[in-house]
Design a protein around this motif. Structure first.
Motif, short mmCIF file in Angstrom:
data_model
loop_
_atom_site.label_atom_id
_atom_site.label_comp_id
_atom_site.label_asym_id
_atom_site.label_seq_id
_atom_site.Cartn_x
_atom_site.Cartn_y
_atom_site.Cartn_z
N GLY A 151 -7.52 2.79 -3.19
CA GLY A 151 -8.80 3.30 -3.70
C GLY A 151 -8.71 4.00 -5.05
N VAL A 152 -7.70 3.67 -5.86
CA VAL A 152 -7.65 4.30 -7.18
C VAL A 152 -8.31 3.39 -8.22
CG1 VAL A 152 -5.56 5.65 -6.75
CG2 VAL A 152 -5.37 3.37 -7.81
N THR A 153 -8.40 3.90 -9.43
CA THR A 153 -8.96 3.14 -10.54
C THR A 153 -7.83 2.44 -11.27
OG1 THR A 153 -10.76 4.72 -10.77
CG2 THR A 153 -10.26 3.34 -12.70
N THR A 154 -7.98 1.13 -11.44
CA THR A 154 -6.90 0.37 -12.07
C THR A 154 -7.39 -0.23 -13.38
OG1 THR A 154 -5.30 -1.42 -11.69
CG2 THR A 154 -7.34 -1.60 -10.52
N VAL A 155 -6.55 -0.15 -14.40
CA VAL A 155 -6.90 -0.67 -15.73
C VAL A 155 -6.41 -2.11 -15.84
CG1 VAL A 155 -6.51 -0.43 -18.23
CG2 VAL A 155 -6.75 1.62 -16.78
N THR B 280 0.77 -3.08 -16.51
CA THR B 280 0.46 -4.03 -17.58
C THR B 280 0.82 -5.47 -17.22
OG1 THR B 280 2.61 -3.84 -18.66
CG2 THR B 280 0.93 -2.22 -19.28
N ALA B 281 1.30 -5.70 -16.01
CA ALA B 281 1.72 -7.05 -15.62
C ALA B 281 0.52 -7.99 -15.54
CB ALA B 281 2.43 -7.02 -14.28
N ASP B 282 0.79 -9.26 -15.68
CA ASP B 282 -0.23 -10.29 -15.50
C ASP B 282 -0.31 -10.63 -14.01
OD1 ASP B 282 -1.59 -12.61 -17.46
OD2 ASP B 282 -1.21 -13.26 -15.39
N TYR C 91 0.93 -4.75 -7.65
CA TYR C 91 0.68 -3.46 -8.30
C TYR C 91 -0.40 -3.46 -9.36
CZ TYR C 91 4.62 -2.28 -5.43
OH TYR C 91 5.42 -2.10 -4.33
N VAL C 92 -1.10 -4.60 -9.55
CA VAL C 92 -2.35 -4.55 -10.31
C VAL C 92 -3.50 -4.65 -9.33
CG1 VAL C 92 -3.83 -5.68 -12.02
CG2 VAL C 92 -1.37 -5.55 -12.42
N VAL C 93 -3.39 -5.55 -8.36
CA VAL C 93 -4.53 -5.82 -7.49
C VAL C 93 -4.39 -5.12 -6.13
CG1 VAL C 93 -5.91 -7.62 -6.37
CG2 VAL C 93 -5.02 -8.00 -8.67
N TYR C 94 -3.51 -5.59 -5.27
CA TYR C 94 -3.57 -5.14 -3.88
C TYR C 94 -3.19 -3.67 -3.66
CZ TYR C 94 -4.46 -9.95 -2.46
OH TYR C 94 -5.03 -11.18 -2.28
N SER D 199 0.83 -1.20 0.00
CA SER D 199 0.00 0.00 0.00
C SER D 199 0.87 1.26 0.00
CB SER D 199 -0.91 -0.03 1.23
OG SER D 199 -1.62 1.17 1.34
N LEU D 200 1.84 1.27 0.88
CA LEU D 200 2.72 2.44 1.01
C LEU D 200 3.52 2.70 -0.26
CD1 LEU D 200 4.03 4.56 2.96
CD2 LEU D 200 5.79 2.83 3.40
N THR D 201 4.15 1.65 -0.80
CA THR D 201 5.00 1.87 -1.97
C THR D 201 4.17 2.26 -3.19
OG1 THR D 201 4.97 -0.53 -2.35
CG2 THR D 201 6.92 0.38 -1.25
N THR D 202 2.95 1.74 -3.31
CA THR D 202 2.13 2.15 -4.46
C THR D 202 1.88 3.65 -4.38
OG1 THR D 202 1.00 0.01 -4.30
CG2 THR D 202 0.11 1.57 -5.86
#
Ligand code: 6R9
Length: 651
Positions: free
Chosen positions: A330-334, A310-312, A321-324, A292-295
């Motif tokens: 609380g951001v929007t992730t593609v 873009t990672a799987d 860094y796609v999911v958790y 959470s902190l590093t993101t």
């Protein structure tokens, strides 16, 4: 023009510095090197206070912790008495403010799209969590996930976390054999999969692979199959249930299982230096705090960001860094399912323009591939929404870094080259984009609280400018806890080099300004006539040549020099291999780094052998270079034809 501008630069001679844009710094979470150093000093002088404060800020704890760290080298426990739940932290916590905000913007390869709000995601997760419980999944049970990059992959991970089950995601590109090997090692009793996924216009036959794996998975009780590519599902085994049928009628609410901080969250298999993959085990509290902190810090997140990594989800980058990480913030992730060049070479840029993505986080191998395809593809699209670019997975050569910055980032976006590993759980060495002046090809400095040090084999710090081994000398919250089922291997692999200190397996050095330069895996460092060279440096020099697309450099045993350098090179479109060009490239490298780095042999290839996560398989190339039959397991090889072509090239 562009070519000459890019044409430099081995990492040895790189001296360009890019300070953070002023406007960016002004609004950033961390705005100056003074702030960075203050945090660094705070963390170093009182790590328990530093991490305790971060843990309270980042997470909702149902029960507070009293002990920040219990360290009995090499075993760490973090935030010991605390209880929390990661699905709660990714979802419920946001619902008051962000119920209708998109959590996931999904695009399938065929062009299908879904926009899923935090409120909707919470419902999907709860239904599946209840469904898993109805199959008998309990806290601590292992659940396999073998899915394409569809929203259900995130739903599956979160549903496990919600009920305290331990997920083990297997990349959808892995074979049936790799799947059952991992599932058996983890002792998984339920597997979540799909009929298939889309990749390069074809269906990846996930269910077929599962069918082939099932006879070897004796402990597997149920397989839940999502319909993704087919018109209808045929459940070919009595253990199979349809995803839709499982979640239908399940309650929208599911009380989170408040797990201990050290409760296992996931097992992720990663290749070691020997055949059998290692099940890297991460636990809940420490992993969550640091992802959470590093993101937030590294990507300098803001409420309105549209963030695209873009990672799987089959790789650790997908987990953290796609999911958790993004969902905890609380951001929007593609989420994009397919290949970067399907149906055309500009799919990525089209996606950025469509969703107005503000952050892009991708890998050097992708960046180099895009460079090769030409600037006209990104230039077709309005990518002015981008404000930050990230790179991960391998050293990024300065030329690719510059191209990324100039062509993709329009020269205005800071670039963060983030060094970390499956084992570290979260980013360890990286610029903080509002604070750190960057140098192309350097991951710059360790984040506050991270004691990444470059030492020799005796544990002495190496002088600036010299290469050494990269260690993490103090524990950090998101460190792996063990190798699942093989606690000795944990100690042997990571803590044998210097007792009590985590050995990364990477070589690195600092420059005169203290910037960290990663030199690749230590097994990729070669000693040529008594000089230590990072193969990444030679590759970097080769790729800086206008005609070269990609290069992989390996050592070959040599009577005279100890090791000779062999370079495998792919050329940019429109360039033909020739012996003149070989000479030119060898001279070019000698000019860039020094005669010592002049490759003894250059071999042109159509493509380089890569793992499915895009890393060049240098060990395999070493065998090819040495004219040996490969001893290496090739199950992770993206395309076996590549290997055959290299071999033929041999004759
Ligand atoms: C996150 C991830 C880890 C290995 C690591 C190193 C290489 C990753 C890098 C990098 C130079 C970077 N690596 N990021 N090397 N610069 N920014 O990739 O995890 O798949 O476990 O790989 O990747 O060699 O040791 P993982």
């Amino acid at each position: 023009m562009a070519e000459t501008q890019h044409e430099i630069k081995s990492v040895l001679t790189e001296n360009r510095v890019f300070p953070p844009p002023e406007a960016f710094s002004k609004q950033a979470h961390i705005r100056s090197m003074e702030d960075y150093r203050r945090l660094w000093d705070e963390a170093a002088s009182n790590p328990e206070k530093y991490w305790g404060d971060r843990a309270r800020e980042e997470l909702y704890w149902k029960e507070p912790f009293q002990t920040v760290l219990d360290w009995k080298p090499p075993h760490a426990r973090w935030f010991v008495e605390g209880r929390t739940n990661l699905a709660y932290n990714c979802l419920d916590r946001h619902l008051a403010k962000r119920r209708d905000k998109p959590a996931i913007l999904f695009e399938g390869e065929p062009g299908d799209r879904r926009r899923i709000t935090y409120g909707e995601l919470a419902v999907e997760v709860n239904r599946l969590a209840n469904g898993l419980k109805s199959l008998g999944v309990r806290k601590g049970d292992r659940v396999g996930i073998y899915l394409p990059m569809v929203p259900e992959a995130a739903v599956a991970m979160l549903a496990c976390a919600r009920i305290g089950a331990v997920h083990s995601v297997v990349f959808g590109g892995f074979s049936a054999e790799a799947l059952h090997e991992r599932m058996n090692d983890a002792g998984a009793k339920v597997l979540l999969t799909a009929d298939g996924g889309w990749r390069k216009g074809s269906v990846v036959p996930l269910q077929k692979n599962v069918e082939a794996a099932l006879p070897h998975m004796k402990a597997m009780e149920k397989v839940v199959v999502l319909r993704r590519t087919g018109e209808s599902l045929s459940l070919s085994d009595s253990r199979m249930v349809a995803w839709d049928a499982l979640v239908k009628g399940q309650s929208d609410t599911c009380e989170p299982e408040w797990v201990e901080s050290e409760h296992p969250l996931f097992i992720l298999y990663t290749s070691g230096s020997t055949g059998k993959p290692k099940g890297v085990l991460h636990t809940t509290g420490g992993y969550a705090v640091n992802t959470s902190l590093t993101t937030r810090w590294v990507f300098d997140l803001r409420e309105d960001d549209v963030y695209w990594c873009t990672a799987d989800v089959g790789w650790v980058t997908g987990h953290s860094y796609v999911v958790y990480g993004p969902l905890m913030n609380g951001v929007t992730t593609v989420l994009y399912e397919g290949a970067p060049t399907q149906p055309g070479p500009d799919r990525f840029w089209e996606i950025i323009a469509r969703y107005k993505a503000t952050i892009l986080y991708t890998a050097p191998t992708a960046i180099r591939a895009f460079m090769r395809l030409g600037d006209e593809h990104p230039r077709k699209h309005d990518m002015s929404s981008l404000r930050l670019l990230g790179s991960v997975g391998e050293p990024i050569n300065p030329e690719a870094w510059m191209w990324y910055r100039d062509v993709i980032g329009g020269g205005r976006c800071p670039v963060v080259d983030t060094w970390w590993q499956t084992e570290t759980g979260a980013i360890m060495i990286s610029p903080l984009p509002g604070a750190t002046p960057t140098k192309p090809g350097s991951a710059t400095f360790p984040l506050p609280g991270i004691h990444a040090e470059i030492l020799d084999r005796q544990g002495n710090p190496v002088p600036r400018g010299q290469g050494g081994l990269l260690f993490v000398t103090r524990p950090w919250p998101s460190m792996l806890r063990t190798v699942y089922g093989d606690p000795d291997r944990y100690v042997r692999t990571y803590f044998n080099e210097l007792p009590g200190m985590y050995f990364t397996g990477d070589g690195a050095r600092t420059d005169a300004d203290g910037y960290v330069w990663l030199m690749g895996r230590v097994d990729d460092v070669v000693n040529v006539a008594g000089h230590r060279l990072g193969t990444a440096e030679v590759e970097s020099a080769l790729v800086a040549h206008a005609r070269v697309s990609e290069a992989a450099v390996v050592g070959r045993p040599d009577e005279l020099k100890g090791t000779a350098l062999v370079a495998f090179v792919t050329l940019k479109q429109g360039n033909a291999p020739s012996s003149e060009l070989k000479k030119e490239l060898a001279t070019h490298v000698a000019k860039e780094i020094g005669a010592i780095a002049r490759p003894d042999e250059i071999r042109f290839a159509e493509a380089l052998p890569k793992t499915r996560s895009g890393k060049i398989m240098r060990r395999l190339l070493r065998d090819v270079a040495a004219g040996k039959q490969s001893s290496q397991d090739t199950t992770t090889l993206e395309d076996l034809n590549v290997l055959a072509a290299l071999r033929q090239n041999d004759e």
